[in-house]
Structure formats: C-alpha cells, structure tokens
Design a protein around this motif. Structure first.
Motif, mmCIF file in Angstrom:
data_model
loop_
_atom_site.group_PDB
_atom_site.id
_atom_site.type_symbol
_atom_site.label_atom_id
_atom_site.label_comp_id
_atom_site.label_asym_id
_atom_site.label_seq_id
_atom_site.Cartn_x
_atom_site.Cartn_y
_atom_site.Cartn_z
ATOM 1 N N THR A 89 -6.433 6.146 6.724
ATOM 2 C CA THR A 89 -7.253 6.970 5.825
ATOM 3 C C THR A 89 -7.783 6.125 4.678
ATOM 4 O O THR A 89 -8.964 6.229 4.305
ATOM 5 C CB THR A 89 -6.437 8.155 5.282
ATOM 6 N N GLN A 90 -6.932 5.277 4.115
ATOM 7 C CA GLN A 90 -7.378 4.391 3.038
ATOM 8 C C GLN A 90 -8.460 3.437 3.540
ATOM 9 O O GLN A 90 -9.446 3.174 2.836
ATOM 10 C CB GLN A 90 -6.194 3.603 2.480
ATOM 11 N N TYR A 132 -2.082 -4.254 8.317
ATOM 12 C CA TYR A 132 -0.881 -3.414 8.347
ATOM 13 C C TYR A 132 -1.240 -1.934 8.270
ATOM 14 O O TYR A 132 -0.623 -1.100 8.934
ATOM 15 C CB TYR A 132 0.045 -3.780 7.184
ATOM 16 N N LYS A 133 -2.227 -1.611 7.477
ATOM 17 C CA LYS A 133 -2.603 -0.211 7.294
ATOM 18 C C LYS A 133 -3.036 0.458 8.595
ATOM 19 O O LYS A 133 -2.921 1.670 8.739
ATOM 20 C CB LYS A 133 -3.752 -0.108 6.284
ATOM 21 N N ALA A 134 -3.553 -0.307 9.518
ATOM 22 C CA ALA A 134 -4.156 0.256 10.722
ATOM 23 C C ALA A 134 -3.166 0.968 11.628
ATOM 24 O O ALA A 134 -3.559 1.669 12.558
ATOM 25 C CB ALA A 134 -4.865 -0.845 11.510
ATOM 26 N N TRP A 135 -1.867 0.817 11.370
ATOM 27 C CA TRP A 135 -0.860 1.373 12.267
ATOM 28 C C TRP A 135 -0.382 2.764 11.873
ATOM 29 O O TRP A 135 0.520 3.312 12.510
ATOM 30 C CB TRP A 135 0.329 0.426 12.348
ATOM 31 N N GLU A 169 -12.230 3.185 2.025
ATOM 32 C CA GLU A 169 -12.705 1.921 1.467
ATOM 33 C C GLU A 169 -13.982 1.456 2.175
ATOM 34 O O GLU A 169 -14.916 0.952 1.523
ATOM 35 C CB GLU A 169 -11.621 0.850 1.585
ATOM 36 N N ALA A 170 -14.040 1.617 3.501
ATOM 37 C CA ALA A 170 -15.228 1.214 4.256
ATOM 38 C C ALA A 170 -16.423 2.083 3.868
ATOM 39 O O ALA A 170 -17.541 1.566 3.695
ATOM 40 C CB ALA A 170 -14.961 1.327 5.760
ATOM 41 N N LYS A 171 -16.194 3.371 3.705
ATOM 42 C CA LYS A 171 -17.298 4.260 3.336
ATOM 43 C C LYS A 171 -17.793 3.975 1.921
ATOM 44 O O LYS A 171 -19.001 3.977 1.656
ATOM 45 C CB LYS A 171 -16.846 5.715 3.461
ATOM 46 N N GLU A 172 -16.864 3.692 1.021
ATOM 47 C CA GLU A 172 -17.260 3.334 -0.340
ATOM 48 C C GLU A 172 -18.061 2.033 -0.341
ATOM 49 O O GLU A 172 -19.053 1.897 -1.068
ATOM 50 C CB GLU A 172 -16.016 3.177 -1.226
ATOM 51 N N TYR A 173 -17.646 1.094 0.510
ATOM 52 C CA TYR A 173 -18.355 -0.192 0.589
ATOM 53 C C TYR A 173 -19.810 -0.001 1.027
ATOM 54 O O TYR A 173 -20.740 -0.543 0.416
ATOM 55 C CB TYR A 173 -17.615 -1.105 1.574
ATOM 56 N N VAL A 174 -20.037 0.758 2.105
ATOM 57 C CA VAL A 174 -21.407 0.902 2.619
ATOM 58 C C VAL A 174 -22.266 1.789 1.727
ATOM 59 O O VAL A 174 -23.501 1.726 1.799
ATOM 60 C CB VAL A 174 -21.406 1.457 4.063
ATOM 61 N N ASN A 175 -21.631 2.590 0.873
ATOM 62 C CA ASN A 175 -22.399 3.472 -0.011
ATOM 63 C C ASN A 175 -22.712 2.834 -1.376
ATOM 64 O O ASN A 175 -23.321 3.473 -2.229
ATOM 65 C CB ASN A 175 -21.665 4.789 -0.236
ATOM 66 N N GLN A 176 -22.273 1.575 -1.551
ATOM 67 C CA GLN A 176 -22.528 0.909 -2.833
ATOM 68 C C GLN A 176 -24.023 0.731 -3.066
ATOM 69 O O GLN A 176 -24.770 0.401 -2.159
ATOM 70 C CB GLN A 176 -21.856 -0.469 -2.860
ATOM 71 N N TYR A 189 0.801 -1.222 0.000
ATOM 72 C CA TYR A 189 0.000 0.000 0.000
ATOM 73 C C TYR A 189 0.840 1.283 0.000
ATOM 74 O O TYR A 189 0.336 2.369 -0.276
ATOM 75 C CB TYR A 189 -1.006 -0.011 1.158
ATOM 76 N N LEU A 190 2.144 1.148 0.282
ATOM 77 C CA LEU A 190 3.043 2.298 0.243
ATOM 78 C C LEU A 190 4.066 2.199 -0.893
ATOM 79 O O LEU A 190 4.989 3.010 -0.966
ATOM 80 C CB LEU A 190 3.781 2.428 1.579
#
Length: 271
Positions: free
Chosen positions: A259-260, A250-253, A264-271, A42-43
């Motif tokens: 932010t990603q 890994y991203k959670a740290w 991604e979570a907001k995009e998922y629930v807005n589908q 992711y980086l």
C-alpha cells in the motif's frame, strides 16, 4: 494449533506485515542486520515494544523461550536450521514458497497472509485489506499506464555494484510492471536480475529510474555514480525522474508495504 492464540513470534519481516495487517502485534520479531540490528524501518512504529529475538540467520532461542509464545511463524530457510528447537518451545508453522512456481508467483504473499489470518480467525479482515489494496492499485494504474513516456528501470545500488531488477520473479517488480502499468526499460530482463557497469547505463532507455540504496556501502557508491557524466546525461536524471525508494524490496511482500509503495508511486507520477 492452540485455540485463542495471542502471543506470536515471527521470524521473517513479511510475517510482521501480515500480522499487523490483521491487527495482531507480534510479541517477538527478528532484527534486520542491514539496519543496525533493529526493527525493519517501514514497520518500526507499529512494532515498538516487540522483543527482538535475534536475526533470521541467528535466532535467539532463549529470548523466544522467555516470551513463551502460543505460536511461532518461520520460513523454510530458518526452519531448516532451528525447527526442532522452536517446536520444543511452541507450535511452529513453516510458511513461504516451497517451489519455484510459488516463488515466482507475484501473488503468493496473499497465501501466507491468509494462512496467518486463519490462525487468528481474521480471514475477513485479510480479505478486506487485500480488496482495499487492489482498489488503490487499479486507481494508480489508470494514471501510470496512460503516461506517454513510462519506461522504468528499477536499480539497487549496493556497495560495489549496480543491479537492475527484472520484469518478473519478485513481487515488487511484478507490481510495478504488471499491476501499476510501467513499461520495462531496454536493459530490464524478463526474469533475471543483472549487474550493470556505468558504461552500459546509457543503454537503459528509461524515462524513469526507481532505486534502492543499500545502507551498507550503498550511499558511497551512489554518490560516486551521481558524479559521473554518464549518469548525469541520462534522460531520467536530466528530467528529474529519479525516485529513491524506501525499502520497496521488503515492502513488496505484505499489504501494508505494498500500500505504501502504491501511494508513493502515485504521488511520484502526480508531481
């Protein structure tokens, strides 16, 4: 600590995230064995050009010496093996949690970010990035917490097992359940990660399933799982409420990864 530190070697993925958050590109980083011995995915774009100096389990001291860094950032696990050698090369700062209380604090990552920001006199940048993230989290929470059916299970598909992550004790799940507003599934333990057999999978009672598939052996196991009627009959699967996440553990740290995750979570629930 040297003044005006410019070249930094970081030996843990979360430290790469922290450095990039404040606009400092590390000169040297460790590779991730589970991703083919390369940059953490992711980086990857932002790390291009940084020298790979081995892995967390096997640091390449010669590579670090060639970089001639101004400072080295290391976690206590790696430091326990090579701190004395690192200190001979450059000032070495050991970061990370030193107690169970700190390890279980979902916001502890901010402490490491601020310590790194202080080295480069960029505390204001770090604080701004944290504030921006908090605004995104609050916005996503408004949507997610208001959903009628928002019970979530976070699974990790490994080579031979299925694991379900707990409600706490990892910054990823603390964000999902505490910050974003998902409710834990019936099999989501408050504190302990557990192994699941296919026979108990139907007991999760999850409206949504998020999962991470380990690169080594995980895809084969996930393919087998998807062929099972026990999996196919899950409400979350039938309703197509399954999100295959992208390195969230890994991203959670760090602020960039978190932010990603929120986006991604907001995009998922807005589908």
């Amino acid at each position: 600590m040297p003044e005006n530190a410019e070249k930094v070697v970081a030996l843990r993925p979360s430290y790469f995230d922290h450095l990039l958050t404040i606009g400092v590109k590390p000169a040297g980083v460790t590779a991730q064995d589970q991703y083919g011995g390369d940059y953490i995915p992711y980086l990857e774009d932002q790390l291009e050009g940084a020298e790979i100096v081995g892995s967390s389990s096997e640091v390449n001291l010669e590579k670090i010496l060639e970089i001639n860094p101004d400072v080295i950032l290391v976690d206590d696990y790696t430091a326990s093996e090579v701190y004395d050698d690192l200190e001979k090369i450059a000032p070495t700062i050991v970061l990370g949690a030193s107690s169970d209380e700190e390890r279980n604090d979902p916001d502890f990552w901010q402490q490491d970010l601020m310590k790194i920001a202080k080295i480069f006199d960029k505390e204001d940048v770090a604080e701004e990035k944290i504030s921006e993230l908090e605004e995104k989290v609050a916005s996503a929470n408004e949507t997610i917490s208001d959903m009628e059916n928002n019970k979530l299970a976070f699974l990790r598909i490994r080579e031979k097992i299925i694991q379900i992550y707990p409600e706490t004790t990892h910054p990823m799940v603390s964000m999902l359940y505490n910050d974003l507003g998902f409710e834990p599934s019936a099999l989501t333990d408050p504190e302990e990660r557990g192994d699941l057999s296919m026979e108990v999978i139907p007991e999760m009672g999850a409206d949504h399933i998020f999962l991470q598939v380990d690169s080594s052996g995980g895809p084969e196991n996930y393919s087998s799982i998807q062929d099972s009627n026990l999996w196919k009959d899950l409400d979350a699967v039938e309703n197509e409420n399954v999100l295959k996440t992208d390195f969230w553990i890994y991203k959670a740290w760090g602020a960039i990864g978190r932010t990603q995750m929120v986006e991604e979570a907001k995009e998922y629930v807005n589908q």
